[in-house]
Each structure stands twice: as C-alpha cells, then as structure tokens.
Design a protein around this motif. Structure first.
Motif, PDB file in Angstrom:
ATOM      1  N   CYS A  30       0.781  -1.224   0.000  1.00  0.00           N
ATOM      2  CA  CYS A  30       0.000   0.000   0.000  1.00  0.00           C
ATOM      3  C   CYS A  30       0.819   1.284   0.000  1.00  0.00           C
ATOM      4  N   ARG A  38       6.310   9.523  -5.033  1.00  0.00           N
ATOM      5  CA  ARG A  38       5.440  10.637  -5.374  1.00  0.00           C
ATOM      6  C   ARG A  38       5.742  11.851  -4.498  1.00  0.00           C
ATOM      7  N   GLN A  80     -15.973   6.420   2.827  1.00  0.00           N
ATOM      8  CA  GLN A  80     -15.095   5.727   3.775  1.00  0.00           C
ATOM      9  C   GLN A  80     -13.619   5.872   3.408  1.00  0.00           C
ATOM     10  N   GLY A  82     -10.134   6.868   3.719  1.00  0.00           N
ATOM     11  CA  GLY A  82      -9.331   7.400   4.820  1.00  0.00           C
ATOM     12  C   GLY A  82      -8.015   8.021   4.398  1.00  0.00           C
ATOM     13  N   HIS A  83      -7.773   8.173   3.103  1.00  0.00           N
ATOM     14  CA  HIS A  83      -6.483   8.711   2.636  1.00  0.00           C
ATOM     15  C   HIS A  83      -6.469  10.234   2.789  1.00  0.00           C
ATOM     16  N   ASP A  84      -6.086  10.693   3.953  1.00  0.00           N
ATOM     17  CA  ASP A  84      -6.151  12.138   4.191  1.00  0.00           C
ATOM     18  C   ASP A  84      -4.915  12.895   3.703  1.00  0.00           C
ATOM     19  N   ARG A  85      -3.828  12.159   3.459  1.00  0.00           N
ATOM     20  CA  ARG A  85      -2.580  12.855   3.116  1.00  0.00           C
ATOM     21  C   ARG A  85      -2.721  13.704   1.843  1.00  0.00           C
ATOM     22  N   GLY A  86      -3.256  13.084   0.781  1.00  0.00           N
ATOM     23  CA  GLY A  86      -3.313  13.772  -0.507  1.00  0.00           C
ATOM     24  C   GLY A  86      -4.119  15.053  -0.455  1.00  0.00           C
ATOM     25  N   LEU A 130      -9.669   8.388  -3.331  1.00  0.00           N
ATOM     26  CA  LEU A 130      -8.634   7.364  -3.538  1.00  0.00           C
ATOM     27  C   LEU A 130      -9.154   5.964  -3.266  1.00  0.00           C
ATOM     28  N   GLY A 159      -7.336  12.209  -7.498  1.00  0.00           N
ATOM     29  CA  GLY A 159      -7.022  11.015  -6.716  1.00  0.00           C
ATOM     30  C   GLY A 159      -6.859   9.810  -7.624  1.00  0.00           C
ATOM     31  N   PHE A 178      -8.088  15.172 -12.048  1.00  0.00           N
ATOM     32  CA  PHE A 178      -6.640  15.171 -11.868  1.00  0.00           C
ATOM     33  C   PHE A 178      -6.207  13.841 -11.266  1.00  0.00           C
ATOM     34  N   GLY A 181      -0.408  11.655  -9.654  1.00  0.00           N
ATOM     35  CA  GLY A 181       0.796  12.183 -10.278  1.00  0.00           C
ATOM     36  C   GLY A 181       0.589  13.485 -11.017  1.00  0.00           C
ATOM     37  N   THR A 182      -0.648  13.974 -11.086  1.00  0.00           N
ATOM     38  CA  THR A 182      -0.853  15.282 -11.733  1.00  0.00           C
ATOM     39  C   THR A 182      -0.071  16.338 -10.948  1.00  0.00           C
ATOM     40  N   SER A 187      -2.726  21.305 -12.104  1.00  0.00           N
ATOM     41  CA  SER A 187      -4.153  21.249 -11.766  1.00  0.00           C
ATOM     42  C   SER A 187      -4.643  22.626 -11.324  1.00  0.00           C
TER      43      SER A 187
HETATM   44  C1  B12 Z   1      -0.339   6.230   1.399  1.00  0.00           C
HETATM   45  C2  B12 Z   1      -1.457   5.252   1.049  1.00  0.00           C
HETATM   46  C3  B12 Z   1      -2.220   4.747   2.095  1.00  0.00           C
HETATM   47  C4  B12 Z   1      -2.090   5.208   3.537  1.00  0.00           C
HETATM   48  C5  B12 Z   1      -2.889   6.529   3.673  1.00  0.00           C
HETATM   49  C6  B12 Z   1      -2.129   7.540   4.479  1.00  0.00           C
HETATM   50  C7  B12 Z   1      -2.854   8.844   4.571  1.00  0.00           C
HETATM   51  N1  B12 Z   1      -2.859   9.361   5.776  1.00  0.00           N
HETATM   52  O1  B12 Z   1      -3.400   9.367   3.611  1.00  0.00           O
HETATM   53  C8  B12 Z   1      -2.737   4.027   4.321  1.00  0.00           C
HETATM   54  C9  B12 Z   1      -1.689   2.997   4.683  1.00  0.00           C
HETATM   55  C10 B12 Z   1      -3.489   4.425   5.595  1.00  0.00           C
HETATM   56  C11 B12 Z   1      -3.634   3.434   3.256  1.00  0.00           C
HETATM   57  C12 B12 Z   1      -4.728   2.643   3.559  1.00  0.00           C
HETATM   58  C13 B12 Z   1      -5.485   2.011   2.593  1.00  0.00           C
HETATM   59  N2  B12 Z   1      -5.246   2.008   1.253  1.00  0.00           N
HETATM   60 CO1  B12 Z   1      -3.917   3.118   0.383  1.00  0.00          CO
HETATM   61  N3  B12 Z   1      -2.627   4.019  -0.639  1.00  0.00           N
HETATM   62  C14 B12 Z   1      -1.704   4.870  -0.300  1.00  0.00           C
HETATM   63  C15 B12 Z   1      -0.901   5.249  -1.572  1.00  0.00           C
HETATM   64  C16 B12 Z   1       0.383   4.421  -1.580  1.00  0.00           C
HETATM   65  C17 B12 Z   1      -0.531   6.713  -1.731  1.00  0.00           C
HETATM   66  C18 B12 Z   1      -1.679   7.710  -1.534  1.00  0.00           C
HETATM   67  C19 B12 Z   1      -1.097   9.090  -1.346  1.00  0.00           C
HETATM   68  O2  B12 Z   1      -0.958   9.605  -0.222  1.00  0.00           O
HETATM   69  N4  B12 Z   1      -0.671   9.700  -2.443  1.00  0.00           N
HETATM   70  C20 B12 Z   1      -0.056  11.016  -2.427  1.00  0.00           C
HETATM   71  C21 B12 Z   1      -1.112  12.088  -2.685  1.00  0.00           C
HETATM   72  C22 B12 Z   1      -0.435  13.455  -2.685  1.00  0.00           C
HETATM   73  O3  B12 Z   1      -1.643  11.828  -3.955  1.00  0.00           O
HETATM   74  P1  B12 Z   1      -3.178  11.953  -4.334  1.00  0.00           P
HETATM   75  O4  B12 Z   1      -4.061  12.091  -3.159  1.00  0.00           O
HETATM   76  O5  B12 Z   1      -3.490  10.901  -5.341  1.00  0.00           O
HETATM   77  O6  B12 Z   1      -3.201  13.374  -5.058  1.00  0.00           O
HETATM   78  C23 B12 Z   1      -2.640  13.520  -6.311  1.00  0.00           C
HETATM   79  C24 B12 Z   1      -3.695  13.716  -7.433  1.00  0.00           C
HETATM   80  O7  B12 Z   1      -4.963  13.469  -7.007  1.00  0.00           O
HETATM   81  C25 B12 Z   1      -3.491  15.026  -7.952  1.00  0.00           C
HETATM   82  N5  B12 Z   1      -4.147  16.281  -7.765  1.00  0.00           N
HETATM   83  C26 B12 Z   1      -3.537  17.304  -8.312  1.00  0.00           C
HETATM   84  N6  B12 Z   1      -4.237  18.387  -8.169  1.00  0.00           N
HETATM   85  C27 B12 Z   1      -5.368  18.075  -7.526  1.00  0.00           C
HETATM   86  C28 B12 Z   1      -6.410  18.921  -7.162  1.00  0.00           C
HETATM   87  C29 B12 Z   1      -7.462  18.386  -6.455  1.00  0.00           C
HETATM   88  C30 B12 Z   1      -8.571  19.301  -6.050  1.00  0.00           C
HETATM   89  C31 B12 Z   1      -7.440  17.017  -6.121  1.00  0.00           C
HETATM   90  C32 B12 Z   1      -8.551  16.444  -5.339  1.00  0.00           C
HETATM   91  C33 B12 Z   1      -6.357  16.190  -6.513  1.00  0.00           C
HETATM   92  C34 B12 Z   1      -5.324  16.735  -7.226  1.00  0.00           C
HETATM   93  O8  B12 Z   1      -2.169  15.323  -7.576  1.00  0.00           O
HETATM   94  C35 B12 Z   1      -1.862  14.785  -6.355  1.00  0.00           C
HETATM   95  C36 B12 Z   1      -0.363  14.630  -6.389  1.00  0.00           C
HETATM   96  O9  B12 Z   1       0.032  13.871  -7.509  1.00  0.00           O
HETATM   97  C37 B12 Z   1      -1.892   4.819  -2.718  1.00  0.00           C
HETATM   98  C38 B12 Z   1      -1.246   4.397  -4.038  1.00  0.00           C
HETATM   99  C39 B12 Z   1      -1.253   5.507  -5.039  1.00  0.00           C
HETATM  100  N7  B12 Z   1      -0.460   5.340  -6.045  1.00  0.00           N
HETATM  101  O10 B12 Z   1      -1.971   6.482  -4.966  1.00  0.00           O
HETATM  102  C40 B12 Z   1      -2.637   3.671  -2.035  1.00  0.00           C
HETATM  103  C41 B12 Z   1      -4.072   3.354  -2.466  1.00  0.00           C
HETATM  104  C42 B12 Z   1      -4.853   4.642  -2.663  1.00  0.00           C
HETATM  105  N8  B12 Z   1      -4.595   2.621  -1.308  1.00  0.00           N
HETATM  106  C43 B12 Z   1      -5.392   1.654  -1.639  1.00  0.00           C
HETATM  107  C44 B12 Z   1      -6.049   0.790  -0.731  1.00  0.00           C
HETATM  108  C45 B12 Z   1      -6.769  -0.409  -1.325  1.00  0.00           C
HETATM  109  C46 B12 Z   1      -6.013   1.038   0.650  1.00  0.00           C
HETATM  110  C47 B12 Z   1      -6.719   0.222   1.739  1.00  0.00           C
HETATM  111  C48 B12 Z   1      -8.151  -0.213   1.412  1.00  0.00           C
HETATM  112  C49 B12 Z   1      -5.801  -0.955   2.054  1.00  0.00           C
HETATM  113  C50 B12 Z   1      -6.362  -1.953   3.067  1.00  0.00           C
HETATM  114  N9  B12 Z   1      -6.624  -3.153   2.575  1.00  0.00           N
HETATM  115  O11 B12 Z   1      -6.564  -1.606   4.202  1.00  0.00           O
HETATM  116  C51 B12 Z   1      -6.692   1.201   2.923  1.00  0.00           C
HETATM  117  C52 B12 Z   1      -7.942   2.108   2.891  1.00  0.00           C
HETATM  118  C53 B12 Z   1      -8.126   2.890   4.138  1.00  0.00           C
HETATM  119  C54 B12 Z   1      -9.318   3.794   3.977  1.00  0.00           C
HETATM  120  N10 B12 Z   1     -10.214   3.833   4.939  1.00  0.00           N
HETATM  121  O12 B12 Z   1      -9.446   4.494   2.988  1.00  0.00           O
HETATM  122  C55 B12 Z   1      -5.550   1.530  -3.141  1.00  0.00           C
HETATM  123  C56 B12 Z   1      -6.910   2.057  -3.638  1.00  0.00           C
HETATM  124  C57 B12 Z   1      -7.424   1.219  -4.799  1.00  0.00           C
HETATM  125  C58 B12 Z   1      -8.596   1.816  -5.523  1.00  0.00           C
HETATM  126  N11 B12 Z   1      -8.857   3.104  -5.466  1.00  0.00           N
HETATM  127  O13 B12 Z   1      -9.260   1.108  -6.208  1.00  0.00           O
HETATM  128  C59 B12 Z   1      -4.293   2.321  -3.652  1.00  0.00           C
HETATM  129  C60 B12 Z   1      -4.487   2.988  -5.027  1.00  0.00           C
HETATM  130  C61 B12 Z   1      -3.117   1.314  -3.682  1.00  0.00           C
HETATM  131  C62 B12 Z   1      -3.295   0.254  -4.761  1.00  0.00           C
HETATM  132  N12 B12 Z   1      -2.598   0.391  -5.867  1.00  0.00           N
HETATM  133  O14 B12 Z   1      -4.022  -0.664  -4.590  1.00  0.00           O
HETATM  134  N13 B12 Z   1      -3.198   3.802   2.014  1.00  0.00           N
END
Ligand code: B12
Length: 201
Positions: A30, A38, A80, A82-86, A130, A159, A178, A181-182, A187
């Motif tokens: 995960c 990233r 539900q 819980g990914h609050d970081r992004g 996410l 997401g 977005f 990786g955007t 964005s």
């Molecule tokens: C870190 C992470 C976690 C952490 C979360 C930590 C936290 N406090 O956020 C933890 C370990 C808790 C976690 C848990 C889980 N996770 Co997780 N996690 C990740 C991971 C590796 C990175 C997410 C992240 O923080 N990215 C960094 C942020 C900055 O990126 P972002 O939010 O996507 O934002 C970007 C874009 O959206 C965009 N953007 C640009 N401009 C804008 C503007 C706006 C307005 C917006 C909204 C966005 C946006 O740019 C941003 C930067 O590039 C991803 C994999 C991935 N590649 O994304 C999996 C992922 C999201 N997780 C996944 C899963 C399955 C889970 C769990 C269900 C695992 C489990 N079995 O328990 C749980 C779910 C918990 C829950 N209740 O939601 C899956 C989701 C699959 C799906 N969507 O179909 C992923 C994709 C992994 C995978 N490949 O399977 N996870």
C-alpha cells in the motif's frame, strides 16, 4: 507499531520493526515505494518551477482584484476513504498559490460536503477520491449542490481515478479530473482557468 509510524519512519527502521508478515505485506503493497516516489516528485516540481508558481500567484491576485475575493476552493473527502494525506497536500499547495482554501472533515456525506461548499460560498469543490467511491459519491455531491442552489459551483475531482471513468464523471458534471501524479501547479492552472472563464469572461 501503528500505521502512522509506518508512514513517518525511515524505511530501514520500518523493515526492522515490522511485527509480522501481514504488516510487511500490507505496508509494502500500500505505501512505500509509490508513496515515497510521489512525495519526492511533488517537492521537486514545486521548487523547480518558480515562473509557473509565480504566474499562478499573479492570476489568483488578479482574480482577487477584479472579484473582491480570492478564488475559493473547498477540498473534500467523502465516504469511507481514509487517505487524508493527498487532500491535505492539495489544500496547502493551493493556499500557497493564492487560493482561499477550506478543507472539510474526513468521511463526509455528499450532502454534508455540498452544505459546506454552499455555506462557505466557494467557487470550486475539489473532491479527492482514492478509495474507488468516485462514481457514486461525486455525482451525488453534484446533485446535492443543485438541491442547495449551488449549481454554479465548479466541481473538480482528483485522486486514484482510472482514465476509463473520466467520461462518466464529465457527463455527471465534473469539470476536470486530476489523476495520480498530476503536478499540482498543472491542476491549479486548469482549475483557475475554469474560474477565470466563468467569472472574468
Ligand atoms: C499512502 C497510502 C495509504 C495510507 C494513507 C495515508 C494517509 N494518511 O493518507 C494508508 C496505509 C493508511 C492506506 C490505507 C489504505 N489504502 Co492506500 N494508498 C496509499 C498510496 C500508496 C498513496 C496515496 C497518497 O498519499 N498519495 C499522495 C497524494 C499526494 O496523492 P493523491 O491524493 O493521489 O493526489 C494527487 C492527485 O490526485 C493530484 N491532484 C492534483 N491536483 C489536484 C487537485 C485536487 C482538487 C485534487 C482532489 C487532486 C489533485 O495530484 C496529487 C499529487 O500527484 C496509494 C497508491 C497511489 N499510487 O496512490 C494507495 C491506495 C490509494 N490505497 C489503496 C487501498 C486499497 C487502501 C486500503 C483499502 C488498504 C487496506 N486493505 O486496508 C486502505 C484504505 C483505508 C481507507 N479507509 O481508505 C488503493 C486504492 C485502490 C482503488 N482506489 O481502487 C491504492 C491505489 C493502492 C493500490 N494500488 O491498490 N493507504
């Protein structure tokens, strides 16, 4: 060791300290490599493009000068997911770029998110998704906005949203998507362009 420690710890410490194979498998699947990669890339983009950043800041200032307030964004997480970081990263980056930013509590219903958007009189809602809820939660948000008279509020989404779902979201009324990786300045540029077109003509 809790999930928080996994995320803030050093990778070597983590490997040493992981308690079980389940911990190790879940964490590796995960978080680590993708997340670390990233996080680093966002910092580099942010630091290496001052012209892009300054151009966006100039535009948000111009928006303020002509509209009397800065472009206002509500970043929200619904369901539900819980990914609050992004969404915190996105919120602080947009604030740095000159947007007024509101950030919703976690686990909002679409109705709660819409109410907050309307009460705070935002120009745009950014729905961060996410955990695969985007096809139900985001159209529901748009419907709730309409019920509250907030149909003018632009909705963008970001997401983990597969490109195959983009058209579905556009048809539901989402103005931009977005994906992972955007670069945030990209964005912000696109979000601001939508608002400039709507409010500055
Ligand atoms: C870190 C992470 C976690 C952490 C979360 C930590 C936290 N406090 O956020 C933890 C370990 C808790 C976690 C848990 C889980 N996770 Co997780 N996690 C990740 C991971 C590796 C990175 C997410 C992240 O923080 N990215 C960094 C942020 C900055 O990126 P972002 O939010 O996507 O934002 C970007 C874009 O959206 C965009 N953007 C640009 N401009 C804008 C503007 C706006 C307005 C917006 C909204 C966005 C946006 O740019 C941003 C930067 O590039 C991803 C994999 C991935 N590649 O994304 C999996 C992922 C999201 N997780 C996944 C899963 C399955 C889970 C769990 C269900 C695992 C489990 N079995 O328990 C749980 C779910 C918990 C829950 N209740 O939601 C899956 C989701 C699959 C799906 N969507 O179909 C992923 C994709 C992994 C995978 N490949 O399977 N996870």
């Amino acid at each position: 060791m809790g999930l928080k420690s996994y995320l803030i710890g050093d990778r070597d410490d983590l490997s040493k300290n992981l308690r079980s194979n389940n911990d190790k498998r879940d964490t590796n699947r995960c978080c680590h490599s993708l997340h670390k990669r990233r996080k680093r890339r966002i910092c580099i983009e942010y630091e290496s493009n001052p012209e892009v950043i300054n151009a966006i800041k100039d535009r948000t200032t111009k928006f303020f000068e002509t509209q009397g307030r800065r472009p206002r964004l509500l970043v929200t997480k619904m369901g539900q997911d819980g990914h609050d970081r992004g969404f915190k990263v996105v919120a602080s980056a947009y604030a740095d770029l000159g947007f007024d930013v509101d950030i919703s509590p976690m686990f909002q219903t679409p109705a709660e998110a819409a109410k907050m958007a309307v009460e705070n009189d935002v120009h745009v809602v950014g729905a961060s998704s996410l955990a695969a809820g985007h096809k139900s939660l985001i159209p529901a948000l748009i419907e709730e906005l309409k019920k509250l008279g907030g149909e003018d509020i632009v909705v963008v989404a970001g997401g983990v949203i597969p490109p195959a779902d983009y058209d579905f979201l556009f048809e539901a009324g989402v103005a931009a998507v977005f994906g992972p990786g955007t670069p945030i300045p990209d964005s912000a540029d696109r979000t601001l362009a939508l608002l400039e077109k709507k409010y500055l003509g």
